[in-house]
Design an enzyme around this catalytic site. Structure first.
Site, PDB file in Angstrom:
ATOM      1  N   LYS A   1     -11.093 -34.512  39.067  1.00  0.00           N
ATOM      2  CA  LYS A   1     -10.867 -35.246  37.763  1.00  0.00           C
ATOM      3  C   LYS A   1      -9.247 -35.196  37.459  1.00  0.00           C
ATOM      4  O   LYS A   1      -8.709 -34.394  38.096  1.00  0.00           O
ATOM      5  CB  LYS A   1     -11.669 -34.940  36.354  1.00  0.00           C
ATOM      6  CG  LYS A   1     -13.140 -35.153  36.712  1.00  0.00           C
ATOM      7  CD  LYS A   1     -13.919 -34.754  35.351  1.00  0.00           C
ATOM      8  CE  LYS A   1     -15.343 -34.885  35.983  1.00  0.00           C
ATOM      9  NZ  LYS A   1     -16.303 -34.892  34.417  1.00  0.00           N
TER      10      LYS A   1
ATOM     11  N   TYR B   1     -19.706 -44.237  34.748  1.00  0.00           N
ATOM     12  CA  TYR B   1     -20.575 -43.478  33.686  1.00  0.00           C
ATOM     13  C   TYR B   1     -21.520 -44.259  32.919  1.00  0.00           C
ATOM     14  O   TYR B   1     -21.685 -43.927  31.729  1.00  0.00           O
ATOM     15  CB  TYR B   1     -19.306 -42.668  32.898  1.00  0.00           C
ATOM     16  CG  TYR B   1     -18.892 -41.361  33.654  1.00  0.00           C
ATOM     17  CD1 TYR B   1     -19.717 -40.489  33.970  1.00  0.00           C
ATOM     18  CD2 TYR B   1     -17.763 -41.240  33.698  1.00  0.00           C
ATOM     19  CE1 TYR B   1     -19.413 -39.216  34.366  1.00  0.00           C
ATOM     20  CE2 TYR B   1     -17.288 -40.122  34.410  1.00  0.00           C
ATOM     21  CZ  TYR B   1     -17.971 -39.113  34.853  1.00  0.00           C
ATOM     22  OH  TYR B   1     -17.624 -38.032  35.080  1.00  0.00           O
TER      23      TYR B   1
ATOM     24  N   PHE C   1     -19.127 -39.807  23.177  1.00  0.00           N
ATOM     25  CA  PHE C   1     -18.049 -39.423  23.936  1.00  0.00           C
ATOM     26  C   PHE C   1     -17.552 -40.473  24.921  1.00  0.00           C
ATOM     27  O   PHE C   1     -16.652 -40.275  25.875  1.00  0.00           O
ATOM     28  CB  PHE C   1     -17.979 -37.952  24.378  1.00  0.00           C
ATOM     29  CG  PHE C   1     -19.237 -37.834  25.359  1.00  0.00           C
ATOM     30  CD1 PHE C   1     -19.426 -38.196  26.844  1.00  0.00           C
ATOM     31  CD2 PHE C   1     -20.503 -36.907  24.865  1.00  0.00           C
ATOM     32  CE1 PHE C   1     -20.620 -38.214  27.861  1.00  0.00           C
ATOM     33  CE2 PHE C   1     -21.625 -36.985  25.621  1.00  0.00           C
ATOM     34  CZ  PHE C   1     -21.542 -37.698  26.962  1.00  0.00           C
TER      35      PHE C   1
ATOM     36  N   ARG D   1     -23.716 -28.591  42.484  1.00  0.00           N
ATOM     37  CA  ARG D   1     -23.829 -28.363  40.940  1.00  0.00           C
ATOM     38  C   ARG D   1     -23.525 -26.863  40.471  1.00  0.00           C
ATOM     39  O   ARG D   1     -23.210 -26.572  39.678  1.00  0.00           O
ATOM     40  CB  ARG D   1     -25.181 -28.812  40.619  1.00  0.00           C
ATOM     41  CG  ARG D   1     -25.575 -30.361  40.573  1.00  0.00           C
ATOM     42  CD  ARG D   1     -24.651 -31.166  39.693  1.00  0.00           C
ATOM     43  NE  ARG D   1     -24.761 -30.739  38.594  1.00  0.00           N
ATOM     44  CZ  ARG D   1     -24.376 -31.802  37.211  1.00  0.00           C
ATOM     45  NH1 ARG D   1     -23.791 -32.818  37.475  1.00  0.00           N
ATOM     46  NH2 ARG D   1     -24.470 -31.358  35.967  1.00  0.00           N
TER      47      ARG D   1
ATOM     48  N   THR E   1     -21.558 -27.811  32.432  1.00  0.00           N
ATOM     49  CA  THR E   1     -20.641 -29.056  32.310  1.00  0.00           C
ATOM     50  C   THR E   1     -19.661 -28.415  30.967  1.00  0.00           C
ATOM     51  O   THR E   1     -18.357 -28.663  31.124  1.00  0.00           O
ATOM     52  CB  THR E   1     -21.513 -30.157  31.228  1.00  0.00           C
ATOM     53  OG1 THR E   1     -22.552 -30.514  32.163  1.00  0.00           O
ATOM     54  CG2 THR E   1     -20.675 -31.117  30.985  1.00  0.00           C
TER      55      THR E   1
ATOM     56  N   ARG F   1     -15.661 -24.611  37.379  1.00  0.00           N
ATOM     57  CA  ARG F   1     -15.443 -25.169  35.801  1.00  0.00           C
ATOM     58  C   ARG F   1     -14.953 -23.692  35.184  1.00  0.00           C
ATOM     59  O   ARG F   1     -14.159 -23.753  34.198  1.00  0.00           O
ATOM     60  CB  ARG F   1     -16.607 -25.872  35.181  1.00  0.00           C
ATOM     61  CG  ARG F   1     -16.599 -27.387  35.620  1.00  0.00           C
ATOM     62  CD  ARG F   1     -17.939 -27.647  35.426  1.00  0.00           C
ATOM     63  NE  ARG F   1     -17.839 -29.493  35.377  1.00  0.00           N
ATOM     64  CZ  ARG F   1     -18.931 -30.305  35.311  1.00  0.00           C
ATOM     65  NH1 ARG F   1     -20.114 -29.450  35.188  1.00  0.00           N
ATOM     66  NH2 ARG F   1     -18.827 -31.408  35.416  1.00  0.00           N
TER      67      ARG F   1
ATOM     68  N   ASN G   1     -13.080 -31.145  32.348  1.00  0.00           N
ATOM     69  CA  ASN G   1     -13.777 -30.199  33.261  1.00  0.00           C
ATOM     70  C   ASN G   1     -13.681 -30.152  34.503  1.00  0.00           C
ATOM     71  O   ASN G   1     -14.653 -29.776  35.628  1.00  0.00           O
ATOM     72  CB  ASN G   1     -15.245 -30.124  32.734  1.00  0.00           C
ATOM     73  CG  ASN G   1     -16.008 -31.214  32.716  1.00  0.00           C
ATOM     74  OD1 ASN G   1     -15.564 -32.330  33.666  1.00  0.00           O
ATOM     75  ND2 ASN G   1     -17.515 -31.391  32.462  1.00  0.00           N
TER      76      ASN G   1
ATOM     77  N   HIS H   1     -16.560 -33.639  39.148  1.00  0.00           N
ATOM     78  CA  HIS H   1     -17.815 -34.141  39.069  1.00  0.00           C
ATOM     79  C   HIS H   1     -18.660 -34.008  40.183  1.00  0.00           C
ATOM     80  O   HIS H   1     -18.155 -33.859  41.194  1.00  0.00           O
ATOM     81  CB  HIS H   1     -17.731 -35.933  38.826  1.00  0.00           C
ATOM     82  CG  HIS H   1     -18.950 -36.615  38.964  1.00  0.00           C
ATOM     83  ND1 HIS H   1     -19.974 -36.748  38.224  1.00  0.00           N
ATOM     84  CD2 HIS H   1     -19.550 -37.259  40.069  1.00  0.00           C
ATOM     85  CE1 HIS H   1     -21.062 -37.402  38.616  1.00  0.00           C
ATOM     86  NE2 HIS H   1     -20.689 -37.493  39.807  1.00  0.00           N
TER      87      HIS H   1
ATOM     88  N   GLU I   1     -23.547 -43.395  43.667  1.00  0.00           N
ATOM     89  CA  GLU I   1     -22.058 -42.980  43.582  1.00  0.00           C
ATOM     90  C   GLU I   1     -21.182 -43.098  44.896  1.00  0.00           C
ATOM     91  O   GLU I   1     -20.053 -43.471  44.839  1.00  0.00           O
ATOM     92  CB  GLU I   1     -22.082 -41.693  42.922  1.00  0.00           C
ATOM     93  CG  GLU I   1     -22.556 -41.688  41.246  1.00  0.00           C
ATOM     94  CD  GLU I   1     -22.962 -40.173  40.976  1.00  0.00           C
ATOM     95  OE1 GLU I   1     -23.340 -40.146  39.760  1.00  0.00           O
ATOM     96  OE2 GLU I   1     -22.548 -39.102  41.510  1.00  0.00           O
TER      97      GLU I   1
END
Ligand code: DAT
Ligand code: MG
Length: 140
Positions: A11, A51, A59, A87, A93, A104, A114, A117, A128
């Protein structure tokens, strides 16, 4: 279990702090192979589509503006059990809840900023990946 592919984004908080290599080192050390990778500036439309599942969340506006605030690196990762494994390597998250050693925990600034993704299921991974890569872009 067969080889699996998952979709990853480094990100804008990661690219801004020059952490592309550091995050990729964690990914590769976990046994995940980066089989496609491209640095892009996401458009508002791309971020809203990506998203869309969160569009009713409070948010959502903040999320779209963050994801378009600077370059991102989109990736396809391949490995045994790649979706669940990534993950796990990413961590929770909210970095305050992320386990030691996760991406993270090490790098995220907040629940919004964070760092990474990762897809949450085979169906979302396929959708995706297809939003950002065509078959020829992925070299396993
Ligand atoms: P994840 O990225 O771990 O799959 P998610 O799908 O629930 O988490 O949410 C997508 C992104 O939205 C998340 O990475 C950061 C942002 N987000 C989630 N919850 C948030 C919150 N409470 N406040 C601000 N941003 C949030
Ligand atoms: Mg998610």
């Amino acid at each position: 279990m067969a080889l699996e592919r998952t979709f990853s984004i480094l990100k804008p908080d990661a690219t801004a702090r020059n952490l592309t290599g550091a995050v990729n080192a964690v990914i590769e050390a976990a046994g995940l192979r980066i089989v496609a990778q491209r640095r892009i500036q996401m458009t508002t439309k791309q971020a809203e589509t990506f998203y869309a599942v969160h569009k009713e969340r409070p948010f959502f506006g903040e999320l779209v503006s963050f994801m378009t605030s600077g370059p991102v690196v989109v990736q396809v990762l391949e490995g045994e059990n790649a979706i669940a494994k990534y993950r796990e390597v990413m961590g929770a998250t909210n970095p305050a809840n992320a386990a030691d050693g996760t991406i993270r925990k090490q790098f995220a600034l907040s629940v919004g900023e964070n760092t990474v993704h990762g897809s949450d299921a085979p169906e979302t991974a396929a959708v995706e990946i297809a939003q950002f890569f065509s078959g020829n872009d992925i070299v396993g």
